[in-house]
Write a protein that holds these residues in place. Structure first.
Motif, mmCIF file in Angstrom:
data_model
loop_
_atom_site.group_PDB
_atom_site.id
_atom_site.type_symbol
_atom_site.label_atom_id
_atom_site.label_comp_id
_atom_site.label_asym_id
_atom_site.label_seq_id
_atom_site.Cartn_x
_atom_site.Cartn_y
_atom_site.Cartn_z
ATOM 1 N N ALA A 2 -0.657 8.523 10.873
ATOM 2 C CA ALA A 2 -0.909 7.219 10.257
ATOM 3 C C ALA A 2 -1.181 7.412 8.770
ATOM 4 C CB ALA A 2 -2.099 6.554 10.926
ATOM 5 N N TRP A 3 -0.659 6.528 7.977
ATOM 6 C CA TRP A 3 -0.853 6.543 6.525
ATOM 7 C C TRP A 3 -2.015 5.623 6.181
ATOM 8 C CZ3 TRP A 3 2.096 9.608 3.356
ATOM 9 C CH2 TRP A 3 3.195 10.217 3.951
ATOM 10 N N THR A 4 -2.953 6.097 5.373
ATOM 11 C CA THR A 4 -4.098 5.292 4.959
ATOM 12 C C THR A 4 -4.439 5.575 3.504
ATOM 13 O OG1 THR A 4 -5.661 6.991 5.694
ATOM 14 C CG2 THR A 4 -5.177 5.203 7.254
ATOM 15 N N TRP A 5 -5.170 4.645 2.918
ATOM 16 C CA TRP A 5 -5.714 4.788 1.563
ATOM 17 C C TRP A 5 -7.223 4.926 1.669
ATOM 18 C CZ3 TRP A 5 -2.475 5.245 -2.439
ATOM 19 C CH2 TRP A 5 -1.181 4.721 -2.322
ATOM 20 N N THR A 6 -7.810 5.806 0.875
ATOM 21 C CA THR A 6 -9.255 5.781 0.716
ATOM 22 C C THR A 6 -9.547 5.052 -0.580
ATOM 23 O OG1 THR A 6 -9.316 7.935 -0.387
ATOM 24 C CG2 THR A 6 -9.717 7.903 1.994
ATOM 25 N N TYR A 7 -10.631 4.304 -0.584
ATOM 26 C CA TYR A 7 -11.074 3.556 -1.755
ATOM 27 C C TYR A 7 -12.199 4.337 -2.412
ATOM 28 C CZ TYR A 7 -9.086 -0.227 1.121
ATOM 29 O OH TYR A 7 -8.285 -1.013 1.917
ATOM 30 N N GLU A 8 -12.184 4.404 -3.752
ATOM 31 C CA GLU A 8 -13.190 5.173 -4.469
ATOM 32 C C GLU A 8 -13.661 4.447 -5.720
ATOM 33 O OE1 GLU A 8 -11.446 8.951 -5.458
ATOM 34 O OE2 GLU A 8 -11.366 9.587 -3.366
ATOM 35 N N THR A 9 -14.867 4.829 -6.148
ATOM 36 C CA THR A 9 -15.365 4.421 -7.452
ATOM 37 C C THR A 9 -14.744 5.348 -8.494
ATOM 38 O OG1 THR A 9 -17.259 5.888 -7.243
ATOM 39 C CG2 THR A 9 -17.569 3.608 -6.504
ATOM 40 N N ALA A 10 -14.936 5.046 -9.760
ATOM 41 C CA ALA A 10 -14.347 5.852 -10.832
ATOM 42 C C ALA A 10 -14.831 7.295 -10.811
ATOM 43 C CB ALA A 10 -14.651 5.218 -12.189
ATOM 44 N N GLU A 20 -4.432 1.280 8.888
ATOM 45 C CA GLU A 20 -3.389 2.300 9.038
ATOM 46 C C GLU A 20 -2.012 1.665 8.901
ATOM 47 O OE1 GLU A 20 -4.023 4.248 12.788
ATOM 48 O OE2 GLU A 20 -5.789 5.312 12.027
ATOM 49 N N PHE A 21 -1.097 2.431 8.313
ATOM 50 C CA PHE A 21 0.286 1.996 8.137
ATOM 51 C C PHE A 21 1.195 2.993 8.841
ATOM 52 C CE2 PHE A 21 -2.209 0.492 4.611
ATOM 53 C CZ PHE A 21 -1.855 -0.843 4.536
ATOM 54 N N GLU A 22 2.318 2.500 9.357
ATOM 55 C CA GLU A 22 3.243 3.364 10.086
ATOM 56 C C GLU A 22 4.045 4.278 9.174
ATOM 57 O OE1 GLU A 22 5.674 1.631 13.097
ATOM 58 O OE2 GLU A 22 4.070 0.290 13.770
ATOM 59 N N THR A 23 4.330 3.809 7.952
ATOM 60 C CA THR A 23 5.158 4.597 7.039
ATOM 61 C C THR A 23 4.505 4.660 5.659
ATOM 62 O OG1 THR A 23 6.456 2.742 6.185
ATOM 63 C CG2 THR A 23 7.265 3.813 8.212
ATOM 64 N N ARG A 24 4.911 5.669 4.900
ATOM 65 C CA ARG A 24 4.439 5.796 3.522
ATOM 66 C C ARG A 24 4.879 4.583 2.708
ATOM 67 N NH1 ARG A 24 5.082 11.074 -0.374
ATOM 68 N NH2 ARG A 24 4.333 10.085 -2.273
ATOM 69 N N SER A 25 6.092 4.143 2.929
ATOM 70 C CA SER A 25 6.626 2.984 2.214
ATOM 71 C C SER A 25 5.765 1.741 2.462
ATOM 72 C CB SER A 25 8.067 2.727 2.637
ATOM 73 O OG SER A 25 8.578 1.594 1.998
ATOM 74 N N ASP A 26 5.375 1.523 3.706
ATOM 75 C CA ASP A 26 4.519 0.378 4.026
ATOM 76 C C ASP A 26 3.182 0.492 3.301
ATOM 77 O OD1 ASP A 26 6.444 -0.680 5.712
ATOM 78 O OD2 ASP A 26 5.481 0.054 7.548
ATOM 79 N N ALA A 27 2.594 1.688 3.297
ATOM 80 C CA ALA A 27 1.304 1.908 2.636
ATOM 81 C C ALA A 27 1.420 1.662 1.132
ATOM 82 C CB ALA A 27 0.802 3.326 2.911
ATOM 83 N N GLU A 28 2.474 2.175 0.522
ATOM 84 C CA GLU A 28 2.638 2.015 -0.920
ATOM 85 C C GLU A 28 2.942 0.562 -1.287
ATOM 86 O OE1 GLU A 28 5.537 5.107 -1.594
ATOM 87 O OE2 GLU A 28 3.949 6.511 -2.199
ATOM 88 N N SER A 29 3.720 -0.121 -0.481
ATOM 89 C CA SER A 29 3.992 -1.539 -0.738
ATOM 90 C C SER A 29 2.705 -2.346 -0.651
ATOM 91 C CB SER A 29 5.009 -2.084 0.272
ATOM 92 O OG SER A 29 6.262 -1.500 0.065
ATOM 93 N N TRP A 30 1.891 -2.057 0.358
ATOM 94 C CA TRP A 30 0.650 -2.794 0.542
ATOM 95 C C TRP A 30 -0.280 -2.620 -0.654
ATOM 96 C CZ3 TRP A 30 -4.384 -1.116 0.679
ATOM 97 C CH2 TRP A 30 -5.318 -2.105 0.965
ATOM 98 N N VAL A 31 -0.468 -1.379 -1.118
ATOM 99 C CA VAL A 31 -1.402 -1.174 -2.232
ATOM 100 C C VAL A 31 -0.875 -1.851 -3.495
ATOM 101 C CG1 VAL A 31 -0.695 1.042 -3.288
ATOM 102 C CG2 VAL A 31 -3.121 0.483 -3.051
ATOM 103 N N GLY A 32 0.441 -1.915 -3.650
ATOM 104 C CA GLY A 32 1.017 -2.611 -4.790
ATOM 105 C C GLY A 32 0.720 -4.097 -4.775
ATOM 106 N N GLU A 33 0.621 -4.673 -3.587
ATOM 107 C CA GLU A 33 0.307 -6.093 -3.453
ATOM 108 C C GLU A 33 -1.194 -6.358 -3.491
ATOM 109 O OE1 GLU A 33 2.134 -7.209 0.233
ATOM 110 O OE2 GLU A 33 4.153 -6.761 -0.503
ATOM 111 N N ALA A 34 -2.003 -5.408 -3.029
ATOM 112 C CA ALA A 34 -3.445 -5.632 -2.849
ATOM 113 C C ALA A 34 -4.312 -5.098 -3.982
ATOM 114 C CB ALA A 34 -3.891 -5.004 -1.528
ATOM 115 N N PHE A 35 -3.723 -4.436 -4.987
ATOM 116 C CA PHE A 35 -4.563 -3.764 -5.977
ATOM 117 C C PHE A 35 -5.497 -4.724 -6.712
ATOM 118 C CE2 PHE A 35 -1.210 -4.971 -8.853
ATOM 119 C CZ PHE A 35 -1.843 -5.148 -10.073
#
Length: 64
Positions: A2-10, A20-35
Motif C-alpha cells: 500500500a502507498w501512503t504519505w506521512t505528514y510532517e512539520t517543517a 492507503e492508495f493502491e498505486t503510486r500514481s493514485d497517491a501522487e495524484s491525491w497529494v497534488g489535489e490535497a496539498f
C-alpha cells in the motif's frame, strides 16, 4: 503493498498518515489535489512510502 504519505512539520516531526492508495500514481495524484488542505491543517512536508519503504521525501508543500 500500500502507498501512503506521512505528514510532517517543517522540523520533520511526524503528525499523521494518509489513507492507503493502491498505486503510486493514485497517491501522487491525491497529494497534488490535497496539498492546500494539508497546509491548512499544519502539514509542512510529506514523505511517500510503499509499505514500510520510503520512496522519497521530505517534499515541502510550501511554494518554492
Amino acid at each position: 503493498m500500500a502507498w501512503t504519505w506521512t505528514y510532517e512539520t517543517a522540523d520533520g516531526r511526524e503528525t499523521g498518515r494518509s489513507a492507503e492508495f493502491e498505486t503510486r500514481s493514485d497517491a501522487e495524484s491525491w497529494v497534488g489535489e490535497a496539498f492546500g488542505e494539508l497546509l491548512e491543517q499544519g502539514v509542512d512536508q510529506v514523505r511517500l512510502f510503499d509499505g514500510s519503504d520510503e520512496v522519497y521525501g521530505p517534499m515541502s508543500l510550501h511554494p518554492a
